[in-house]
Design a protein around this motif. Sequence first.
Motif, PDB file in Angstrom:
ATOM      1  N   ILE A  50      -2.904  12.497  12.986  1.00 40.34           N
ATOM      2  CA  ILE A  50      -3.640  11.440  12.289  1.00 40.34           C
ATOM      3  C   ILE A  50      -2.740  10.565  11.417  1.00 40.34           C
ATOM      4  O   ILE A  50      -2.785   9.341  11.519  1.00 40.34           O
TER       5      ILE A  50
ATOM      6  N   ARG B  63      -1.017  -2.129  16.913  1.00 36.09           N
ATOM      7  CA  ARG B  63      -2.340  -1.568  17.189  1.00 36.09           C
ATOM      8  C   ARG B  63      -2.380  -0.928  18.568  1.00 36.09           C
ATOM      9  O   ARG B  63      -2.861   0.160  18.762  1.00 36.09           O
TER      10      ARG B  63
ATOM     11  N   PHE C 178      -0.680   8.167  13.431  1.00 40.00           N
ATOM     12  CA  PHE C 178      -1.498   7.060  13.943  1.00 40.00           C
ATOM     13  C   PHE C 178      -1.585   5.943  12.911  1.00 40.00           C
ATOM     14  O   PHE C 178      -1.361   4.767  13.210  1.00 40.00           O
ATOM     15  N   PHE C 179      -1.888   6.329  11.668  1.00 43.79           N
ATOM     16  CA  PHE C 179      -2.021   5.304  10.634  1.00 43.79           C
ATOM     17  C   PHE C 179      -0.686   4.670  10.283  1.00 43.79           C
ATOM     18  O   PHE C 179      -0.600   3.476  10.044  1.00 43.79           O
TER      19      PHE C 179
ATOM     20  N   LEU D  85      -2.867   3.094  19.267  1.00 42.86           N
ATOM     21  CA  LEU D  85      -3.992   3.574  20.065  1.00 42.86           C
ATOM     22  C   LEU D  85      -3.495   4.366  21.269  1.00 42.86           C
ATOM     23  O   LEU D  85      -4.016   5.426  21.599  1.00 42.86           O
TER      24      LEU D  85
ATOM     25  N   PHE E 132      -2.293   7.720  20.160  1.00 37.24           N
ATOM     26  CA  PHE E 132      -3.386   8.629  19.806  1.00 37.24           C
ATOM     27  C   PHE E 132      -4.104   9.135  21.052  1.00 37.24           C
ATOM     28  O   PHE E 132      -4.359  10.322  21.210  1.00 37.24           O
TER      29      PHE E 132
ATOM     30  N   TYR F 116      -0.437   4.955  -0.171  1.00 33.59           N
ATOM     31  CA  TYR F 116      -1.011   5.458   1.076  1.00 33.59           C
ATOM     32  C   TYR F 116       0.092   5.880   2.021  1.00 33.59           C
ATOM     33  O   TYR F 116       0.011   6.903   2.698  1.00 33.59           O
TER      34      TYR F 116
ATOM     35  N   ALA G  61      -0.053   2.202  12.921  1.00 36.23           N
ATOM     36  CA  ALA G  61      -1.023   1.122  13.044  1.00 36.23           C
ATOM     37  C   ALA G  61      -1.048   0.199  11.833  1.00 36.23           C
ATOM     38  O   ALA G  61      -1.367  -0.975  11.964  1.00 36.23           O
ATOM     39  N   VAL G  62      -0.731   0.701  10.654  1.00 35.93           N
ATOM     40  CA  VAL G  62      -0.805  -0.164   9.478  1.00 35.93           C
ATOM     41  C   VAL G  62       0.539  -0.800   9.154  1.00 35.93           C
ATOM     42  O   VAL G  62       0.614  -1.976   8.850  1.00 35.93           O
ATOM     43  N   TRP G  63       1.609  -0.007   9.245  1.00 39.18           N
ATOM     44  CA  TRP G  63       2.892  -0.521   8.775  1.00 39.18           C
ATOM     45  C   TRP G  63       3.832  -0.864   9.935  1.00 39.18           C
ATOM     46  O   TRP G  63       5.004  -1.112   9.725  1.00 39.18           O
TER      47      TRP G  63
ATOM     48  N   LYS H  67       0.830  -1.208   0.000  1.00 36.90           N
ATOM     49  CA  LYS H  67       0.000   0.000   0.000  1.00 36.90           C
ATOM     50  C   LYS H  67       0.865   1.258   0.000  1.00 36.90           C
ATOM     51  O   LYS H  67       0.661   2.181   0.776  1.00 36.90           O
TER      52      LYS H  67
ATOM     53  N   GLU I 171      -3.552  18.637  15.207  1.00 37.91           N
ATOM     54  CA  GLU I 171      -4.300  17.398  15.032  1.00 37.91           C
ATOM     55  C   GLU I 171      -3.995  16.747  13.693  1.00 37.91           C
ATOM     56  O   GLU I 171      -3.980  15.525  13.579  1.00 37.91           O
ATOM     57  N   ILE I 172      -3.764  17.568  12.676  1.00 38.40           N
ATOM     58  CA  ILE I 172      -3.469  17.004  11.350  1.00 38.40           C
ATOM     59  C   ILE I 172      -2.191  16.178  11.424  1.00 38.40           C
ATOM     60  O   ILE I 172      -2.072  15.138  10.787  1.00 38.40           O
TER      61      ILE I 172
END
Lengths: 486, 495
Positions: free
Chosen positions: B149, B164, B152-153, B168, B171, B116, B156-158, B113, B145-146
């Motif tokens: 985010i 996870r 966080f991803f 969390l 965040f 992304y 959490a994804v890579w 991915k 805040e931008i």
Amino acid sequence: MNDLVQNALLNVNIAAILPSLILVCFGMGLLLINVFLPRGTTRHAVWISLIGLAVTGFFVYTGWGNPQYGFNDAVAMDNFAAFFSITFLVCAALTILMSDDYLRREGYPVSEYYPLILFATAGAMWMASGTDMMTIFLGLEVMSISLYVLAGFFRGQVKSNEAGLKYFLLGAFSTGFLLYGMALIYGVSGSTRLTEIGVYLKTHASLLDNPMTLAGLVLLSTGFLFKIAAAPFHMWAPDVYEGAPTPITAFMSAGPKAAAFAAFLRVMEYCFFTLKPEWTAMLWVLAVLTMVVGNVIAIRQTNIKRMLAYSSIAHAGYVLVGMVAANEIGYSGILFYMLAYTFMNIGAFAVLVLAGKKGEDNLTLEGLSGFGFKKPFLGVAMTIFLFSLMGLPPTAGFAGKFYIFAGAIKAGYIWLAVIGVLNSAISLYYYLRVMVYMYFRDPEEDYAWVAMPGAVVVTIIIAIAGVFYLGIMPGEVMELAKQAVF
Amino acid sequence: MTAASLPQFPWLTLLVMLPLAGALLCLLHGNRTVESRWLALATSLAVFGVSLYLFFCHGDGGSGWLRYEDVSWIERYGIRYVLAMDGIALLMVLLTAFLQLAAILLAWRVEEKASYFFALLLLLESGLMGIFLAYDLILFYLFWEIALIPMFFLIAVWGGENRRRAALKFFLYTLAGSLCMLVAMITLYQIHGDQSGTYSFVIGDLLQTKLSSTQEVWLFAGFMAAFIVKSPLVPFHTWLTDALTEAPAAGSLDLTGLLIKTGIYGMIRLAFPLFPNASRDFLPILAVLALFGLFHAAWCAYNEDDIKRLLAYSSISHLGLVVLGLAAWQLTAWEGSILLMVTHGLTTGALFVLVALIRERTGTRSLQELGGLWGQAPYLSAMFLLFSLASLGLPGLANFAGEILVLLGVFQVHPVWAVIAFAGVVFAAAYMLRLVQGTIWGPAKVKRTLPDLTAREWLILLPMAILVVWLGLYPAPFIAPLHGTVAPLLLGGMP
């Protein structure tokens, strides 16, 4: 007697009810047309309803800044009513857009669905424009009865039946409370007209701590708070939201809730402004309770519709904070918030409409595993709506919360704002969990994902546009909301 | 704070918007890994170019600003789109652009991915630029805040095995902090508006607010809640070790090099100037937290087996020194702190890159399984040695300049603090040497043939190495922009 009739006749002002009148005409016309068409054709109903909503919206829009009063002051189509009406119309239009393909998939392509939504919307508009207890009651009933039917629309499904029945029984019960409250207030003041009640209570200060007045106030509030689904009158919401058809859940969580807020706000502000310290104190407690109950219970939910039901309770709590603030920015914040909430919540439900399989057994956290990467557009859209529900900038949810909490702080309720913000922090957990499942879990089985019908995609795109417009450029809409409050 | 309102080219907006546009383009490239990769590189190169231009061509935005951009946004509530750049912001912008370039090169081989991944990296860059430049509270909060985010991803994804949980935790910790800040922001705005009659979120206007001492303490606490969690000072640091350990290589680099600096930057830009009295009362507590963090993290680092975690603790320890410099409230110490922020970003950032490379080659990050890398990959090991030595503050390399300035400055005001901090720096030498010993020296525990640095990896590390040496030998050009900036901040802060 002659005088009375003459008064009423002189006071007929069609302009005050023109928009809702048009909407009802469209609804009834649609019912008639349906009779002559074979069962199962619904495409025409979607178009006619949308046209009806658009025409209504046009008349509401042209009436902006030119308040119309009629029927001996029982109806007032002022900016306040107009702003809320636009919210209802947007809500209804988005709901209708996402409904058709959903109904087909679930095997209920029934065109009576659409007139019911139109009637509910018209009822909501009467609630927002009612300046007489009776008008408000009339609007509430028209709206509620349509919704009872809609909630139980899937008559072959147990869950939907349960939702309809539960909503009907509890709703009828709460209507009783409301009516009782109205009767008591009428008994005290001798009028059902909101402004007259207000004036009467102001000039007869001794009536303020009369038990009958207070009981009336409490019973009236109970009726409205039930419709708002504020704790501790929220018990119906999760079951009804879970069981009702998804678009109807979306509709109920935004439009009728906004209508109840509109009527509640007007009644409190017109009739009971003299009792402001009392009812703000009452709502302070209820706002905190509602936010905490909604957010804390939402954490435990695994069904997404149920989770959004509890989140919707929590959001009602945030809006109550604006009522407690009871100042210009708080009130206009409520108007703004309900519009913002319409976009983000309906958007989220529209994604769920596409995420669900027939029967919607998979609308659980587990069921959404891997959803984000399988359907990138829906994943990104859901992410945006969830961030907006959390209240992160630059989305509508942030702007709405900002205004409401700013109102509370301005009115001196700093602790209430702090509690509200802490509750937003709690809410992050369960909204994030959805994202965690969408993006960080692999799908368990490779089932065929539902197609993406154009109408629902359009709904989602409109909702995204609304979320970002209200989030990045909230100034203009907020300006309108300011002009709309009393 | 009215700036010279000549229509200038909006360079600062470009810094913020360019990565954002790049991110959107990357997203549109969906599954085309190669295109999005080059797109991301081109974007970050362009941003780096702009920041270099800004470094060499100092503008004049009026009233002490190098550049100042001011556009009306939400008029009714006095929310404006104000970007402003002073010397500190300039350094941070430069660091961001530079490290982001390295991060994108480091992520070059991400296949899963990828578009992304690059979109999130660029979004993060946009948020960071915004944080360093925003001069309006709401705008600041928006970027704050931008920046949260995408990270966080990314985690959490890579991320690694416990991604996870780590994501969390990251965040929730940071957002809980920043919500406190939001309440304080709105309250401050309200108080200021009630006093002056003009409601405004522009920081320059809010500086004039008169606060009672109770109000000041509470508001200061609200802001510091966000910044202390983000920096992170010790009782609130556990999210960072988890996040740094689990994040993908490029994410760790951004996290340690840039994201945690935003907390300290927030103190300098917002908390201290807005609440001068409260912050002065708070300084001793801040110093105690900083010193405690310095030792606690150093101790944890010394006992750590996972080298990535070890570096995470070393980051916390270094930031303790940075915060100590701020707590001294003295010109030299502040300049040292800011310089140390930049150099720490470079050295520890580079070490995280190297750890990722070692992990890629050997498949492990455990000190017990590593060792003897020098014989197997000499260039990589040499780089590792260089950055480790720089990190422990060897004279002539980057961190030394910052550390010595901090310690000198602190010594002038609070000799005892400085003496304690010196001991901490010795501690840093201990765990760093243990790290070096365990990885590149000693007998190789497993016989392997390792590929040495590839061209792409040279491209990442060589510029960093050059900068590390340059900053160690001749930091003057990087301290120069601070001269005009820090002194007024200290004065404005002092009653």
